[in-house]
Scaffold this motif. Structure first.
Motif: not given
Ligand code: UDP
Ligand code: MG
Length: 316
Positions: A283-310
Protein backbone atom coordinates in the motif's frame (compact mmCIF):
# COMPACT_ATOMS: atom_id res chain seq x y z
CA UNK A 1 -25.35 32.48 -29.81
CA UNK A 2 -23.74 30.29 -27.20
CA UNK A 3 -21.12 27.81 -28.31
CA UNK A 4 -20.58 24.19 -27.27
CA UNK A 5 -17.43 22.11 -27.75
CA UNK A 6 -17.86 18.34 -27.88
CA UNK A 7 -14.71 16.58 -26.64
CA UNK A 8 -14.43 12.98 -27.81
CA UNK A 9 -11.45 10.75 -26.89
CA UNK A 10 -10.90 8.11 -29.58
CA UNK A 11 -8.73 5.04 -29.51
CA UNK A 12 -9.11 2.68 -32.47
CA UNK A 13 -12.59 3.91 -33.33
CA UNK A 14 -12.35 3.96 -37.14
CA UNK A 15 -15.53 1.93 -37.55
CA UNK A 16 -17.79 3.90 -35.27
CA UNK A 17 -16.71 7.50 -35.95
CA UNK A 18 -18.76 8.07 -39.13
CA UNK A 19 -21.88 6.80 -37.31
CA UNK A 20 -21.02 8.91 -34.31
CA UNK A 21 -20.81 12.11 -36.35
CA UNK A 22 -23.95 11.25 -38.35
CA UNK A 23 -26.02 10.55 -35.25
CA UNK A 24 -24.67 13.53 -33.33
CA UNK A 25 -25.22 15.87 -36.29
CA UNK A 26 -28.84 14.77 -36.42
CA UNK A 27 -29.28 15.71 -32.78
CA UNK A 28 -27.41 19.01 -33.19
CA UNK A 29 -29.72 19.94 -36.08
CA UNK A 30 -32.61 19.90 -33.60
CA UNK A 31 -30.83 22.42 -31.32
CA UNK A 32 -30.55 25.56 -33.47
CA UNK A 33 -29.91 27.96 -30.57
CA UNK A 34 -26.35 26.76 -30.03
CA UNK A 35 -23.30 26.43 -32.22
CA UNK A 36 -21.34 23.22 -31.95
CA UNK A 37 -17.80 22.11 -32.64
CA UNK A 38 -16.22 18.67 -32.30
CA UNK A 39 -12.79 18.19 -30.78
CA UNK A 40 -11.78 14.61 -31.44
CA UNK A 41 -8.68 13.43 -29.65
CA UNK A 42 -7.00 10.55 -31.44
CA UNK A 43 -5.22 8.81 -28.61
CA UNK A 44 -2.46 7.21 -30.68
CA UNK A 45 -4.82 4.83 -32.46
CA UNK A 46 -3.30 1.93 -34.33
CA UNK A 47 -6.07 1.76 -36.92
CA UNK A 48 -7.26 4.39 -39.43
CA UNK A 49 -8.93 6.63 -36.83
CA UNK A 50 -6.80 9.62 -37.81
CA UNK A 51 -7.50 9.35 -41.52
CA UNK A 52 -11.21 8.90 -40.79
CA UNK A 53 -11.05 12.07 -38.70
CA UNK A 54 -9.31 13.90 -41.53
CA UNK A 55 -12.00 12.82 -43.98
CA UNK A 56 -14.71 13.97 -41.57
CA UNK A 57 -12.88 17.27 -41.09
CA UNK A 58 -12.83 17.84 -44.84
CA UNK A 59 -16.59 17.26 -44.97
CA UNK A 60 -17.60 19.20 -41.88
CA UNK A 61 -15.86 22.46 -41.04
CA UNK A 62 -16.66 22.10 -37.33
CA UNK A 63 -14.79 18.80 -36.99
CA UNK A 64 -11.43 19.38 -35.29
CA UNK A 65 -8.92 16.82 -34.15
CA UNK A 66 -5.77 16.51 -32.09
CA UNK A 67 -3.66 13.44 -32.69
CA UNK A 68 -1.30 12.11 -30.02
CA UNK A 69 2.19 10.84 -30.71
CA UNK A 70 1.26 7.57 -28.96
CA UNK A 71 -1.45 6.11 -26.76
CA UNK A 72 -1.61 8.16 -23.57
CA UNK A 73 -4.93 6.85 -22.28
CA UNK A 74 -8.46 8.22 -22.13
CA UNK A 75 -7.71 10.51 -19.19
CA UNK A 76 -4.97 12.32 -21.10
CA UNK A 77 -7.18 12.50 -24.17
CA UNK A 78 -9.97 14.15 -22.18
CA UNK A 79 -7.49 16.60 -20.70
CA UNK A 80 -6.16 17.53 -24.16
CA UNK A 81 -9.71 18.13 -25.38
CA UNK A 82 -10.62 20.29 -22.40
CA UNK A 83 -7.39 22.25 -22.71
CA UNK A 84 -8.10 23.12 -26.31
CA UNK A 85 -11.75 24.02 -26.06
CA UNK A 86 -12.91 27.62 -26.06
CA UNK A 87 -16.71 27.34 -26.04
CA UNK A 88 -19.15 28.52 -23.37
CA UNK A 89 -20.06 24.93 -22.58
CA UNK A 90 -18.12 21.72 -23.06
CA UNK A 91 -19.56 18.25 -23.52
CA UNK A 92 -17.33 15.24 -22.82
CA UNK A 93 -18.45 11.92 -24.29
CA UNK A 94 -17.24 8.57 -25.64
CA UNK A 95 -16.96 7.89 -29.34
CA UNK A 96 -18.64 4.50 -29.28
CA UNK A 97 -22.24 5.81 -29.09
CA UNK A 98 -22.62 4.27 -25.64
CA UNK A 99 -23.21 7.85 -24.56
CA UNK A 100 -26.30 8.61 -26.63
CA UNK A 101 -26.18 12.10 -28.24
CA UNK A 102 -29.97 12.28 -27.94
CA UNK A 103 -29.38 13.32 -24.31
CA UNK A 104 -27.99 16.71 -25.45
CA UNK A 105 -31.26 18.69 -25.15
CA UNK A 106 -31.82 17.44 -21.60
CA UNK A 107 -28.21 18.14 -20.67
CA UNK A 108 -28.33 21.67 -22.06
CA UNK A 109 -31.60 22.27 -20.24
CA UNK A 110 -29.96 21.00 -17.06
CA UNK A 111 -27.04 23.41 -17.29
CA UNK A 112 -29.22 26.34 -18.35
CA UNK A 113 -31.24 25.91 -15.15
CA UNK A 114 -28.34 27.64 -13.43
CA UNK A 115 -26.04 24.68 -12.85
CA UNK A 116 -22.37 24.51 -13.76
CA UNK A 117 -22.61 20.95 -14.85
CA UNK A 118 -25.12 18.35 -15.91
CA UNK A 119 -23.72 14.82 -15.65
CA UNK A 120 -25.07 11.39 -16.44
CA UNK A 121 -25.21 8.11 -14.63
CA UNK A 122 -26.19 4.73 -15.99
CA UNK A 123 -29.60 3.46 -15.00
CA UNK A 124 -28.86 -0.18 -15.64
CA UNK A 125 -25.66 -1.88 -16.67
CA UNK A 126 -27.09 -3.84 -19.54
CA UNK A 127 -24.48 -4.96 -21.99
CA UNK A 128 -21.82 -5.38 -19.32
CA UNK A 129 -20.57 -8.70 -18.03
CA UNK A 130 -21.50 -9.78 -14.49
CA UNK A 131 -17.91 -9.54 -13.29
CA UNK A 132 -17.54 -5.97 -14.63
CA UNK A 133 -20.79 -5.01 -12.93
CA UNK A 134 -19.41 -6.40 -9.68
CA UNK A 135 -16.07 -4.56 -10.02
CA UNK A 136 -17.98 -1.37 -10.72
CA UNK A 137 -20.31 -1.84 -7.74
CA UNK A 138 -17.45 -2.55 -5.33
CA UNK A 139 -15.52 0.41 -6.72
CA UNK A 140 -18.32 2.93 -6.29
CA UNK A 141 -19.16 1.86 -2.75
CA UNK A 142 -15.49 1.84 -1.75
CA UNK A 143 -14.81 5.18 -3.39
CA UNK A 144 -17.83 6.85 -1.82
CA UNK A 145 -17.06 5.49 1.62
CA UNK A 146 -13.39 6.24 1.97
CA UNK A 147 -12.60 9.24 -0.18
CA UNK A 148 -13.28 12.97 -0.35
CA UNK A 149 -15.29 12.71 -3.54
CA UNK A 150 -18.78 11.31 -3.72
CA UNK A 151 -20.47 10.24 -6.93
CA UNK A 152 -23.62 8.32 -7.77
CA UNK A 153 -23.20 4.66 -8.65
CA UNK A 154 -22.87 4.25 -12.40
CA UNK A 155 -21.50 7.76 -12.95
CA UNK A 156 -19.87 7.91 -16.40
CA UNK A 157 -17.66 10.47 -18.13
CA UNK A 158 -20.56 11.94 -20.09
CA UNK A 159 -21.37 15.48 -19.07
CA UNK A 160 -21.76 19.11 -20.04
CA UNK A 161 -19.78 21.72 -18.09
CA UNK A 162 -19.53 25.48 -17.92
CA UNK A 163 -16.37 27.34 -18.89
CA UNK A 164 -15.82 28.15 -15.21
CA UNK A 165 -15.83 24.49 -14.25
CA UNK A 166 -13.58 23.46 -17.14
CA UNK A 167 -11.05 26.12 -16.11
CA UNK A 168 -11.09 24.73 -12.57
CA UNK A 169 -10.51 21.20 -13.88
CA UNK A 170 -7.54 22.38 -15.94
CA UNK A 171 -6.01 23.87 -12.79
CA UNK A 172 -5.57 20.36 -11.45
CA UNK A 173 -2.38 19.55 -13.27
CA UNK A 174 -1.71 16.05 -11.95
CA UNK A 175 -0.26 13.66 -14.48
CA UNK A 176 -2.10 10.58 -13.22
CA UNK A 177 -5.58 11.86 -13.80
CA UNK A 178 -8.75 10.29 -12.54
CA UNK A 179 -11.43 12.45 -14.12
CA UNK A 180 -14.43 10.92 -12.39
CA UNK A 181 -12.89 12.09 -9.13
CA UNK A 182 -11.57 15.40 -10.47
CA UNK A 183 -15.01 16.37 -11.80
CA UNK A 184 -16.46 15.88 -8.31
CA UNK A 185 -13.49 17.32 -6.44
CA UNK A 186 -13.70 20.75 -8.10
CA UNK A 187 -17.23 21.11 -6.77
CA UNK A 188 -19.75 23.39 -8.57
CA UNK A 189 -23.45 22.79 -8.85
CA UNK A 190 -23.99 19.52 -10.68
CA UNK A 191 -27.29 18.10 -11.80
CA UNK A 192 -27.29 14.31 -12.23
CA UNK A 193 -29.56 12.77 -14.81
CA UNK A 194 -30.16 9.13 -15.55
CA UNK A 195 -29.72 7.48 -18.92
CA UNK A 196 -30.22 3.99 -20.26
CA UNK A 197 -26.97 2.25 -20.99
CA UNK A 198 -26.56 1.20 -24.59
CA UNK A 199 -24.53 -1.76 -25.75
CA UNK A 200 -21.48 -1.06 -27.86
CA UNK A 201 -22.54 -2.08 -31.34
CA UNK A 202 -19.38 -1.37 -33.30
CA UNK A 203 -15.78 -1.95 -32.22
CA UNK A 204 -14.73 -3.44 -28.91
CA UNK A 205 -14.18 -2.13 -25.41
CA UNK A 206 -10.66 -0.92 -24.71
CA UNK A 207 -10.73 -2.07 -21.11
CA UNK A 208 -9.46 -5.37 -19.84
CA UNK A 209 -10.56 -6.50 -16.40
CA UNK A 210 -7.05 -5.88 -15.11
CA UNK A 211 -7.11 -2.40 -16.65
CA UNK A 212 -10.36 -1.72 -14.88
CA UNK A 213 -8.91 -2.92 -11.59
CA UNK A 214 -5.89 -0.63 -11.96
CA UNK A 215 -8.21 2.24 -12.83
CA UNK A 216 -10.22 1.63 -9.65
CA UNK A 217 -7.01 1.51 -7.60
CA UNK A 218 -5.89 4.80 -9.18
CA UNK A 219 -9.20 6.36 -8.30
CA UNK A 220 -8.95 5.33 -4.69
CA UNK A 221 -5.32 6.33 -4.16
CA UNK A 222 -5.82 9.63 -5.99
CA UNK A 223 -8.52 10.87 -3.67
CA UNK A 224 -7.97 9.17 -0.35
CA UNK A 225 -5.24 8.39 2.15
CA UNK A 226 -7.57 6.11 4.11
CA UNK A 227 -5.61 2.95 3.16
CA UNK A 228 -2.53 4.52 4.82
CA UNK A 229 -4.54 5.22 7.95
CA UNK A 230 -5.90 1.69 7.93
CA UNK A 231 -2.40 0.19 7.97
CA UNK A 232 -1.38 2.55 10.75
CA UNK A 233 -4.48 1.45 12.69
CA UNK A 234 -3.71 -2.18 11.98
CA UNK A 235 -0.16 -1.68 13.30
CA UNK A 236 -1.54 -0.16 16.47
CA UNK A 237 -4.01 -2.97 17.14
CA UNK A 238 -1.45 -5.70 16.43
CA UNK A 239 1.15 -4.02 18.67
CA UNK A 240 -1.42 -3.79 21.46
CA UNK A 241 -2.35 -7.46 21.16
CA UNK A 242 1.32 -8.43 21.01
CA UNK A 243 2.01 -6.41 24.16
CA UNK A 244 -0.79 -8.18 26.05
CA UNK A 245 0.43 -11.53 24.82
CA UNK A 246 4.01 -10.75 25.91
CA UNK A 247 2.84 -9.86 29.44
CA UNK A 248 0.81 -13.08 29.69
CA UNK A 249 3.71 -15.21 28.45
CA UNK A 250 6.18 -13.48 30.78
CA UNK A 251 4.00 -14.06 33.82
CA UNK A 252 3.40 -17.68 32.78
CA UNK A 253 7.13 -18.25 32.35
CA UNK A 254 7.94 -16.69 35.71
CA UNK A 255 5.38 -18.81 37.50
CA UNK A 256 5.49 -22.13 35.62
CA UNK A 257 8.95 -22.00 34.09
CA UNK A 258 9.80 -22.28 30.39
CA UNK A 259 7.38 -24.19 28.28
CA UNK A 260 8.95 -25.31 24.99
CA UNK A 261 5.71 -25.94 23.15
CA UNK A 262 4.21 -23.18 21.06
CA UNK A 263 5.37 -24.20 17.62
CA UNK A 264 1.96 -23.53 16.08
CA UNK A 265 1.53 -20.13 17.74
CA UNK A 266 4.99 -19.02 16.64
CA UNK A 267 4.49 -20.18 13.08
CA UNK A 268 1.03 -18.61 12.80
CA UNK A 269 2.10 -15.26 14.18
CA UNK A 270 5.20 -15.09 11.98
CA UNK A 271 3.18 -15.88 8.86
CA UNK A 272 0.34 -13.57 9.80
CA UNK A 273 2.62 -10.65 10.60
CA UNK A 274 4.65 -11.32 7.45
CA UNK A 275 1.48 -11.06 5.40
CA UNK A 276 0.38 -7.85 7.08
CA UNK A 277 3.82 -6.30 6.59
CA UNK A 278 3.88 -7.23 2.90
CA UNK A 279 0.42 -5.77 2.43
CA UNK A 280 1.36 -2.57 4.22
CA UNK A 281 4.52 -2.16 2.19
CA UNK A 282 2.46 -2.74 -0.95
CA UNK A 283 0.00 0.00 0.00
CA UNK A 284 2.85 2.37 0.85
CA UNK A 285 4.42 1.46 -2.49
CA UNK A 286 1.24 2.45 -4.35
CA UNK A 287 1.41 5.92 -2.87
CA UNK A 288 5.17 6.27 -3.33
CA UNK A 289 4.75 5.23 -6.96
CA UNK A 290 2.21 8.00 -7.41
CA UNK A 291 4.55 10.55 -5.82
CA UNK A 292 7.39 9.36 -8.06
CA UNK A 293 5.28 9.71 -11.20
CA UNK A 294 4.08 13.17 -10.23
CA UNK A 295 7.53 14.52 -9.37
CA UNK A 296 8.78 13.81 -12.88
CA UNK A 297 6.44 16.54 -14.16
CA UNK A 298 6.10 14.95 -17.53
CA UNK A 299 3.54 16.41 -19.93
CA UNK A 300 0.08 14.84 -19.77
CA UNK A 301 0.09 14.29 -23.53
CA UNK A 302 2.16 15.01 -26.61
CA UNK A 303 0.30 16.07 -29.73
CA UNK A 304 1.71 15.05 -33.09
CA UNK A 305 -0.76 16.96 -35.25
CA UNK A 306 -3.97 18.95 -35.14
CA UNK A 307 -6.22 21.04 -37.37
CA UNK A 308 -7.23 23.38 -34.57
CA UNK A 309 -6.63 26.98 -35.49
CA UNK A 310 -6.82 29.48 -32.68
CA UNK A 311 -7.61 32.40 -34.99
CA UNK A 312 -10.54 30.90 -36.78
CA UNK A 313 -14.16 30.68 -35.66
CA UNK A 314 -14.84 27.02 -36.21
CA UNK A 315 -18.28 26.58 -34.73
CA UNK A 316 -21.22 25.53 -36.80
N1 UDP B 1 -10.25 5.61 -25.18
C1 UDP B 1 -9.15 6.42 -25.36
N2 UDP B 1 -7.91 5.94 -25.03
C2 UDP B 1 -7.73 4.69 -24.52
C3 UDP B 1 -8.87 3.89 -24.32
C4 UDP B 1 -10.11 4.37 -24.65
O1 UDP B 1 -9.26 7.56 -25.81
O2 UDP B 1 -6.58 4.33 -24.26
C5 UDP B 1 -11.60 6.13 -25.54
C6 UDP B 1 -12.40 5.22 -26.48
O3 UDP B 1 -12.09 5.47 -27.83
C7 UDP B 1 -13.83 5.62 -26.14
C8 UDP B 1 -13.74 5.95 -24.66
O4 UDP B 1 -12.37 6.22 -24.38
O5 UDP B 1 -14.26 6.77 -26.84
C9 UDP B 1 -14.27 4.83 -23.79
O6 UDP B 1 -13.63 3.63 -24.12
P1 UDP B 1 -14.37 2.23 -24.15
O7 UDP B 1 -15.66 2.35 -24.90
O8 UDP B 1 -13.41 1.22 -24.64
O9 UDP B 1 -14.65 2.02 -22.61
P2 UDP B 1 -15.98 1.45 -21.91
O10 UDP B 1 -17.17 2.15 -22.54
O11 UDP B 1 -15.98 0.01 -22.17
O12 UDP B 1 -15.79 1.83 -20.48
MG1 MG C 1 -17.63 2.30 -24.38
Amino acid sequence: MKTIDIVVPCYNEEEVLPYFVKETNEVIATIPDYRFRYIFVDDGSKDKTLSVLKTLASRFSNVKYISFSRNFGKESAMYAGLKNCTADYVIVMDADLQHPPKMFPQMIEGIEEGNDCCALYRAKQTGESKIRQLVSKVFFSFQNNISDVKMPEGAVDYRIMSRKMVNAILELSEVQRFSKGIFCWVGFKTKWIEYQNVERTVGTTKWSLWGLFKYALDGITAFSVTPLRVIAGMGFVISLLAFIYIIITLVQTLIFGIDVEGYVTTLCSVLFLGGIIELSVGILGEYIGRIYNETKHRPIYIAAETNLDEEEDEFD
